[in-house]
Design a protein around this motif. Structure first.
Motif, PDB file in Angstrom:
ATOM      1  N   VAL A 132       0.831  -1.200   0.000  1.00 19.34           N
ATOM      2  CA  VAL A 132       0.000   0.000   0.000  1.00 19.34           C
ATOM      3  C   VAL A 132       0.868   1.255   0.000  1.00 19.34           C
ATOM      4  CG1 VAL A 132      -1.713   1.315   1.340  1.00 19.34           C
ATOM      5  CG2 VAL A 132      -1.951  -1.160   1.099  1.00 19.34           C
ATOM      6  N   ILE A 133       1.887   1.288   0.861  1.00 16.92           N
ATOM      7  CA  ILE A 133       2.783   2.450   0.964  1.00 16.92           C
ATOM      8  C   ILE A 133       3.529   2.673  -0.351  1.00 16.92           C
ATOM      9  CG2 ILE A 133       4.809   3.399   2.147  1.00 16.92           C
ATOM     10  CD1 ILE A 133       2.216   3.406   3.821  1.00 16.92           C
ATOM     11  N   ASP A 134       4.013   1.582  -0.972  1.00 14.75           N
ATOM     12  CA  ASP A 134       4.716   1.708  -2.259  1.00 14.75           C
ATOM     13  C   ASP A 134       3.816   2.343  -3.319  1.00 14.75           C
ATOM     14  OD1 ASP A 134       7.122   0.745  -1.340  1.00 14.75           O
ATOM     15  OD2 ASP A 134       6.803  -1.300  -2.068  1.00 14.75           O
ATOM     16  N   ASN A 135       2.560   1.906  -3.373  1.00 18.06           N
ATOM     17  CA  ASN A 135       1.617   2.474  -4.347  1.00 18.06           C
ATOM     18  C   ASN A 135       1.357   3.950  -4.085  1.00 18.06           C
ATOM     19  OD1 ASN A 135       1.300   0.122  -5.827  1.00 18.06           O
ATOM     20  ND2 ASN A 135      -0.373  -0.610  -4.553  1.00 18.06           N
ATOM     21  N   ILE A 136       1.238   4.315  -2.818  1.00 23.65           N
ATOM     22  CA  ILE A 136       1.008   5.728  -2.469  1.00 23.65           C
ATOM     23  C   ILE A 136       2.220   6.561  -2.859  1.00 23.65           C
ATOM     24  CG2 ILE A 136       0.615   7.361  -0.574  1.00 23.65           C
ATOM     25  CD1 ILE A 136      -0.792   4.997   0.922  1.00 23.65           C
ATOM     26  N   LEU A 137       3.428   6.059  -2.555  1.00 22.05           N
ATOM     27  CA  LEU A 137       4.647   6.803  -2.859  1.00 22.05           C
ATOM     28  C   LEU A 137       4.882   6.957  -4.362  1.00 22.05           C
ATOM     29  CD1 LEU A 137       7.089   5.497  -0.117  1.00 22.05           C
ATOM     30  CD2 LEU A 137       6.237   7.820  -0.378  1.00 22.05           C
ATOM     31  N   LYS A 138       4.403   5.987  -5.164  1.00 20.27           N
ATOM     32  CA  LYS A 138       4.552   6.110  -6.614  1.00 20.27           C
ATOM     33  C   LYS A 138       3.718   7.279  -7.142  1.00 20.27           C
ATOM     34  CE  LYS A 138       5.764   1.370  -7.706  1.00 20.27           C
ATOM     35  NZ  LYS A 138       5.282   0.063  -8.115  1.00 20.27           N
ATOM     36  N   SER A 139       2.513   7.449  -6.587  1.00 24.25           N
ATOM     37  CA  SER A 139       1.656   8.532  -7.070  1.00 24.25           C
ATOM     38  C   SER A 139       1.977   9.870  -6.404  1.00 24.25           C
ATOM     39  CB  SER A 139       0.180   8.175  -6.865  1.00 24.25           C
ATOM     40  OG  SER A 139      -0.066   7.895  -5.504  1.00 24.25           O
ATOM     41  N   THR A 140       2.346   9.848  -5.111  1.00 25.87           N
ATOM     42  CA  THR A 140       2.692  11.093  -4.404  1.00 25.87           C
ATOM     43  C   THR A 140       3.967  10.879  -3.592  1.00 25.87           C
ATOM     44  OG1 THR A 140       1.227  10.435  -2.591  1.00 25.87           O
ATOM     45  CG2 THR A 140       0.301  11.952  -4.228  1.00 25.87           C
ATOM     46  N   PRO A 141       5.144  10.971  -4.252  1.00 26.50           N
ATOM     47  CA  PRO A 141       6.407  10.679  -3.576  1.00 26.50           C
ATOM     48  C   PRO A 141       6.801  11.664  -2.476  1.00 26.50           C
ATOM     49  CG  PRO A 141       6.796  11.425  -5.830  1.00 26.50           C
ATOM     50  CD  PRO A 141       5.325  11.294  -5.667  1.00 26.50           C
ATOM     51  N   ASP A 142       6.187  12.835  -2.447  1.00 28.81           N
ATOM     52  CA  ASP A 142       6.561  13.849  -1.451  1.00 28.81           C
ATOM     53  C   ASP A 142       5.663  13.846  -0.215  1.00 28.81           C
ATOM     54  OD1 ASP A 142       8.637  14.695  -3.086  1.00 28.81           O
ATOM     55  OD2 ASP A 142       7.335  16.067  -4.193  1.00 28.81           O
ATOM     56  N   SER A 143       4.901  12.770  -0.028  1.00 27.99           N
ATOM     57  CA  SER A 143       3.983  12.702   1.122  1.00 27.99           C
ATOM     58  C   SER A 143       4.747  12.664   2.437  1.00 27.99           C
ATOM     59  CB  SER A 143       3.106  11.447   1.024  1.00 27.99           C
ATOM     60  OG  SER A 143       2.339  11.464  -0.142  1.00 27.99           O
ATOM     61  N   SER A 144       4.171  13.297   3.448  1.00 30.78           N
ATOM     62  CA  SER A 144       4.768  13.233   4.786  1.00 30.78           C
ATOM     63  C   SER A 144       4.334  11.931   5.456  1.00 30.78           C
ATOM     64  CB  SER A 144       4.293  14.424   5.622  1.00 30.78           C
ATOM     65  OG  SER A 144       2.913  14.284   5.912  1.00 30.78           O
ATOM     66  N   ILE A 145       4.945  11.619   6.601  1.00 28.76           N
ATOM     67  CA  ILE A 145       4.594  10.398   7.331  1.00 28.76           C
ATOM     68  C   ILE A 145       3.117  10.415   7.721  1.00 28.76           C
ATOM     69  CG2 ILE A 145       5.036   9.061   9.435  1.00 28.76           C
ATOM     70  CD1 ILE A 145       7.954  10.121   9.290  1.00 28.76           C
ATOM     71  N   GLU A 146       2.663  11.565   8.218  1.00 34.44           N
ATOM     72  CA  GLU A 146       1.264  11.688   8.647  1.00 34.44           C
ATOM     73  C   GLU A 146       0.316  11.440   7.475  1.00 34.44           C
ATOM     74  OE1 GLU A 146       3.578  14.187   9.203  1.00 34.44           O
ATOM     75  OE2 GLU A 146       3.984  13.625  11.275  1.00 34.44           O
ATOM     76  N   GLU A 147       0.631  12.045   6.316  1.00 38.98           N
ATOM     77  CA  GLU A 147      -0.231  11.865   5.133  1.00 38.98           C
ATOM     78  C   GLU A 147      -0.242  10.407   4.693  1.00 38.98           C
ATOM     79  OE1 GLU A 147       0.388  16.228   2.998  1.00 38.98           O
ATOM     80  OE2 GLU A 147       1.840  14.627   2.634  1.00 38.98           O
ATOM     81  N   LEU A 148       0.936   9.781   4.713  1.00 39.50           N
ATOM     82  CA  LEU A 148       1.025   8.379   4.312  1.00 39.50           C
ATOM     83  C   LEU A 148       0.190   7.486   5.230  1.00 39.50           C
ATOM     84  CD1 LEU A 148       4.817   7.936   3.441  1.00 39.50           C
ATOM     85  CD2 LEU A 148       2.899   7.692   1.873  1.00 39.50           C
ATOM     86  N   ILE A 149       0.273   7.730   6.528  1.00 41.77           N
ATOM     87  CA  ILE A 149      -0.493   6.917   7.483  1.00 41.77           C
ATOM     88  C   ILE A 149      -1.992   7.087   7.249  1.00 41.77           C
ATOM     89  CG2 ILE A 149      -1.064   6.605   9.933  1.00 41.77           C
ATOM     90  CD1 ILE A 149       1.902   7.277  10.533  1.00 41.77           C
ATOM     91  N   LYS A 150      -2.437   8.334   7.079  1.00 43.23           N
ATOM     92  CA  LYS A 150      -3.865   8.595   6.860  1.00 43.23           C
ATOM     93  C   LYS A 150      -4.378   7.896   5.596  1.00 43.23           C
ATOM     94  CE  LYS A 150      -4.031  13.093   9.126  1.00 43.23           C
ATOM     95  NZ  LYS A 150      -4.115  14.540   8.922  1.00 43.23           N
ATOM     96  N   ILE A 151      -3.634   8.028   4.497  1.00 38.57           N
ATOM     97  CA  ILE A 151      -4.058   7.395   3.241  1.00 38.57           C
ATOM     98  C   ILE A 151      -4.010   5.879   3.379  1.00 38.57           C
ATOM     99  CG2 ILE A 151      -3.526   7.130   0.783  1.00 38.57           C
ATOM    100  CD1 ILE A 151      -2.250   9.993   0.921  1.00 38.57           C
ATOM    101  N   ALA A 152      -2.958   5.358   3.994  1.00 32.88           N
ATOM    102  CA  ALA A 152      -2.807   3.911   4.143  1.00 32.88           C
ATOM    103  C   ALA A 152      -3.924   3.316   4.995  1.00 32.88           C
ATOM    104  CB  ALA A 152      -1.447   3.577   4.748  1.00 32.88           C
ATOM    105  N   LEU A 153      -4.320   4.013   6.055  1.00 33.45           N
ATOM    106  CA  LEU A 153      -5.392   3.496   6.919  1.00 33.45           C
ATOM    107  C   LEU A 153      -6.703   3.375   6.170  1.00 33.45           C
ATOM    108  CD1 LEU A 153      -4.622   5.312  10.310  1.00 33.45           C
ATOM    109  CD2 LEU A 153      -4.360   2.875   9.777  1.00 33.45           C
ATOM    110  N   ASN A 154      -6.931   4.249   5.212  1.00 29.84           N
ATOM    111  CA  ASN A 154      -8.151   4.161   4.396  1.00 29.84           C
ATOM    112  C   ASN A 154      -8.110   3.005   3.412  1.00 29.84           C
ATOM    113  OD1 ASN A 154      -9.414   6.386   5.562  1.00 29.84           O
ATOM    114  ND2 ASN A 154      -8.407   7.809   4.171  1.00 29.84           N
ATOM    115  N   LYS A 155      -6.895   2.583   3.039  1.00 31.96           N
ATOM    116  CA  LYS A 155      -6.756   1.519   2.028  1.00 31.96           C
ATOM    117  C   LYS A 155      -6.524   0.135   2.632  1.00 31.96           C
ATOM    118  CE  LYS A 155      -5.254   4.555  -1.614  1.00 31.96           C
ATOM    119  NZ  LYS A 155      -4.516   4.653  -2.860  1.00 31.96           N
ATOM    120  N   LEU A 156      -6.138   0.082   3.907  1.00 31.54           N
ATOM    121  CA  LEU A 156      -5.857  -1.217   4.544  1.00 31.54           C
ATOM    122  C   LEU A 156      -7.126  -1.836   5.097  1.00 31.54           C
ATOM    123  CD1 LEU A 156      -2.492  -0.401   6.315  1.00 31.54           C
ATOM    124  CD2 LEU A 156      -2.835  -2.081   4.521  1.00 31.54           C
TER     125      LEU A 156
END
Length: 193
Positions: free
Chosen positions: A169-193
């Protein structure tokens, strides 16, 4: 030096291919990475590296120029010969090797059969600057955010998610938005997990 070879694919094995060029069959040693990219086409082209020794001339073939570039960087390191470099390219893609070097992932390099601790450390020290200068490194946007990714994965593990399911999930998020912060990554990942 032979820079590339084009011809008819006569034999295909996980460790080598035989290519017919105007009636002459060339044995070309390949990695599993290249083997996986070769289709069933009759006509193929490989980028090559010719290794000349006192008792042999060995031709190594690569499906992509980047794989040959990484191979040449690896064999420039004391303690890594052509067979270990080929094993490394069979275990990891060229991009994964670049990523491991740039993120100083000693465990990934040391995990390759035939590479000990000192050689792995030498790879990281001697190749970091060279790998950064390779053309096409913009194809690996995850590199700059490796620490962010690791911290995000640790946070998700604390929250009870397995590393394996979180990493995809994190790899997919980073491919589309590589400049995401840790907080943003966690929020997006929680919605997808």
């Amino acid at each position: 030096m032979i820079a590339q070879i084009s011809g008819k694919l006569v034999e295909k094995h996980p460790t080598h291919v035989i290519i017919d060029c105007n009636g002459i069959g060339y044995m070309v040693h390949i990695s599993l990475h290249t083997y996986g990219q070769l289709g069933a086409e009759e006509s193929i082209k490989l980028h090559t590296h010719l290794q000349v020794k006192e008792d042999s001339h060995t031709l190594f073939g690569f499906f992509q120029p980047i794989e040959r570039t990484v191979f040449r960087l690896l064999i420039s390191i004391s303690g890594i010969g052509a067979s270990i470099a080929r094993t490394m390219l069979s275990s990891m893609s060229p991009q994964e090797i670049q990523h491991a070097i740039l993120s100083e992932n000693l465990a990934a390099i040391k995990g390759v059969k035939g590479i000990g601790l000192k050689t792995a450390q030498r790879v990281l020290i001697e190749l970091k600057d060279k790998v950064q200068k390779i053309e096409g490194n913009d194809e690996i946007p995850i590199l700059q955010s490796n620490r962010t990714k690791e911290e995000t994965l640790s946070a998700l593990e604390v929250l009870g998610y397995t590393r394996r399911q979180s990493e995809k999930v994190i790899d997919n998020i980073l491919k589309s938005t590589p400049d995401s912060s840790i907080e943003e990554l966690i929020k997006i990942a929680l919605n997808k997990l």
